[in-house]
Write an enzyme that holds these catalytic residues in place. Structure first.
Site, PDB file in Angstrom:
ATOM      1  N   LYS A 157     -25.893   6.314  25.898  1.00  8.82           N
ATOM      2  CA  LYS A 157     -24.522   5.881  26.360  1.00  8.82           C
ATOM      3  C   LYS A 157     -23.126   5.467  26.191  1.00  8.82           C
ATOM      4  O   LYS A 157     -23.584   4.349  24.928  1.00  8.82           O
ATOM      5  CB  LYS A 157     -23.962   5.942  28.254  1.00  8.82           C
ATOM      6  CG  LYS A 157     -24.460   5.137  28.512  1.00  8.82           C
ATOM      7  CD  LYS A 157     -24.967   4.894  29.774  1.00  8.82           C
ATOM      8  CE  LYS A 157     -25.492   3.405  30.439  1.00  8.82           C
ATOM      9  NZ  LYS A 157     -25.628   3.022  31.649  1.00  8.82           N
ATOM     10  N   TYR A 161      -1.437 -20.079  19.590  1.00  7.71           N
ATOM     11  CA  TYR A 161      -0.784 -19.549  21.340  1.00  7.71           C
ATOM     12  C   TYR A 161      -0.619 -20.915  21.788  1.00  7.71           C
ATOM     13  O   TYR A 161      -1.663 -20.864  22.491  1.00  7.71           O
ATOM     14  CB  TYR A 161      -0.528 -18.378  21.488  1.00  7.71           C
ATOM     15  CG  TYR A 161      -0.368 -17.417  20.405  1.00  7.71           C
ATOM     16  CD1 TYR A 161       0.989 -17.147  19.522  1.00  7.71           C
ATOM     17  CD2 TYR A 161      -1.102 -16.205  20.608  1.00  7.71           C
ATOM     18  CE1 TYR A 161       1.577 -16.327  19.676  1.00  7.71           C
ATOM     19  CE2 TYR A 161      -0.848 -14.980  19.275  1.00  7.71           C
ATOM     20  CZ  TYR A 161       0.530 -15.001  18.798  1.00  7.71           C
ATOM     21  OH  TYR A 161       0.936 -14.404  17.673  1.00  7.71           O
TER      22      TYR A 161
HETATM   23  C1  LIG Z   1     -27.629   2.500  31.632  1.00  6.55           C
HETATM   24  C2  LIG Z   1     -27.755   3.222  32.983  1.00  6.55           C
HETATM   25  C3  LIG Z   1     -29.646   3.061  32.718  1.00  6.55           C
HETATM   26  C4  LIG Z   1     -29.590   2.116  31.544  1.00  6.55           C
HETATM   27  O1  LIG Z   1     -29.410   0.994  31.650  1.00  6.55           O
HETATM   28  P1  LIG Z   1     -30.287  -0.800  30.470  1.00  6.55           P
HETATM   29  O2  LIG Z   1     -29.562  -1.681  31.722  1.00  6.55           O
HETATM   30  O3  LIG Z   1     -29.358  -0.749  29.545  1.00  6.55           O
HETATM   31  O4  LIG Z   1     -31.423  -0.379  30.330  1.00  6.55           O
HETATM   32  C5  LIG Z   1     -30.556   3.483  32.969  1.00  6.55           C
HETATM   33  N1  LIG Z   1     -30.142   4.545  34.665  1.00  6.55           N
HETATM   34  C6  LIG Z   1     -28.900   4.350  34.455  1.00  6.55           C
HETATM   35  C7  LIG Z   1     -28.655   4.927  35.742  1.00  6.55           C
HETATM   36  C8  LIG Z   1     -27.823   4.401  33.771  1.00  6.55           C
HETATM   37  O5  LIG Z   1     -26.601   4.099  34.264  1.00  6.55           O
END
Ligand SMILES: *Cc1c(COP(=O)(O)O)cnc(C)c1O
Length: 410
Positions: free
Chosen positions: A50, A270
């Site tokens: 994702k 800044y």
């Molecule tokens: C993002 C996610 C994962 C992966 O998690 P990691 O900690 O990056 O391994 C797995 N299952 C769900 C439901 C997620 O939202």
């Protein structure tokens, strides 16, 4: 320690105009997937890709993982699923956000599998199946205590009670997600596992999945039939109970644009928030908060630490024994590395520029040289902790202005 890409290789791979370069080692991401696959066998190892493969470029990462043997990919949105399906048409692509109301037809056309996490989603998917005269494939997400996405125990009851709703969908996977998997001593993981086990007799007997990157490190009882790592594939070390058997796969190199000497009494950046204690050499590098070098990395005088202490803290923060997130002592001071030596960020991080103190660096530092902002000396966890966040957010915030180069692709 793996060495960062050499200056020569970097210069060869990226155009001279690139002020910042993200190096993604596809071969190491593939090797990380294989290492986790071996760790959890006979359970299946999927890959979570994702958010554009955690900011690293799904278009390159997904084919590399498929080449390593990965058959199941998780994304968050249907748009991400459509892009993933185009890359790996024969793989399973599951959509964690589930079925957004009204998107059933698009989901079906995409060939992706929705992870259904509420009754209305199940109703829409079953209804669409009825119209097509077939049971449509899906996964079911049950909530076991995270209280984020997922069907509650009561909703699971309705799913099996309500006019055989469960019989009108083709459930291929039952999954849940852990809240505290990074902490091996948390009672929450055991509790969630017990809730998961109690729900299972009500559900079709299909493959099960509970663990992501950290959950799979909790041991075999958490593996079930399929694990869903994301972060660890990209070299992330979030688990606090030991080292995940993966290697860093990402580097960020930023170019020095200008070097100047600043005397005590003068200020840098800044807000005039930093003034050197003695005559200091400052380098300006070509990336800032617009590129994911968070403004929380800024450094003011009241936070100055002696150089030797700084290096000791940096070493401690990235040592395996400290595990995962760096300790709070490291925050909110940040470094980059030049030829393996640490140079602190001084003054305020601005949109496109960061100022670093190179007074103590051995040898010349000149415009055009690259500094390591992420790499063997600055792991993503350390950079994240320095900014008061986590390595995940560092990765997914890596700016679109950086040139991305990919090594080790098939
Ligand atoms: C993002 C996610 C994962 C992966 O998690 P990691 O900690 O990056 O391994 C797995 N299952 C769900 C439901 C997620 O939202």
């Amino acid at each position: 320690m793996t060495e960062p890409l050499s200056a020569t290789d970097l210069a060869r791979a990226a155009p001279a105009r690139a002020t910042g370069v993200v190096v993604v080692h596809l071969d190491r991401i593939a090797a990380n997937w294989r290492a986790l696959r071996d760790l959890v066998a006979p359970a299946e190892c999927a890959a979570v890709v994702k958010a554009d493969a955690y900011g690293l470029g799904a278009a390159r990462v997904i084919p590399a993982l498929a080449g390593a043997g990965c058959r199941t990919f998780f994304v968050a949105t249907l748009d991400e699923a459509i892009a993933a399906r185009a890359l790996v048409p024969s793989a399973n692509v599951l959509v964690l956000d589930g079925l957004v109301a009204g998107s059933g037809a698009d989901m079906l056309a995409s060939g992706a599998i929705p992870v259904i996490s509420s009754l209305p989603q199940a109703v829409e998917w079953a209804g669409l199946g009825d119209r097509k005269s077939k049971r449509l494939q899906c996964a079911l997400h049950v909530d076991t205590g995270l209280n984020r996405l997922g069907l509650s125990a009561r909703e699971v009851q309705s799913l099996i009670g309500d006019m055989h709703l469960i019989d009108r969908i083709d459930v291929r996977l039952v999954m849940s997600h852990l809240a505290c998997a990074d902490d091996p001593n948390s009672p929450k993981s055991t509790q969630q596992r017990e809730v998961f086990e109690r729900l299972l007799p009500m559900l079709p007997s299909v493959p099960l999945s509970l663990a992501a990157s950290d959950g799979l490190m909790l041991g075999q009882p958490y593996h079930y039939d399929l694990v869903r790592p994301g972060y660890a594939l990209y070299g992330g070390q979030a688990f606090r109970g030991g080292r995940t058997p993966v290697q860093p796969a990402v580097e960020l190199h930023v170019k020095v644009l200008q070097v100047r000497d600043v005397a005590p009494g003068q200020t840098v950046g800044y807000g005039a928030s930093w003034s050197p204690p003695s005559l200091s050499r400052i380098a300006v590098i070509g990336a800032g908060y617009a590129d994911g070098l968070f403004r929380h990395l800024s450094y003011a005088n009241d936070r100055v630490i002696e150089p030797r202490e700084k290096t000791a803290q940096a070493m401690a923060a990235r040592s395996p024994s400290s595990g995962g997130e760096a300790g709070p002592a490291f925050r909110p001071v940040a470094w980059v590395a030049i030829r393996g030596q640490f140079a602190p960020i001084v003054g305020r991080v601005s949109m496109d520029l960061v100022t670093i103190d190179i007074t103590d660096i051995d040898g010349d530092v000149a415009p055009g040289d690259s500094v390591e902002a992420i790499g063997p000396h600055i792991p993503i966890e350390v950079l994240g902790a320095s900014a008061g966040t986590i390595g995940y957010e560092v990765l997914t915030s890596l700016g679109r202005r950086f040139h991305r180069i990919y090594t080790g692709s098939a």
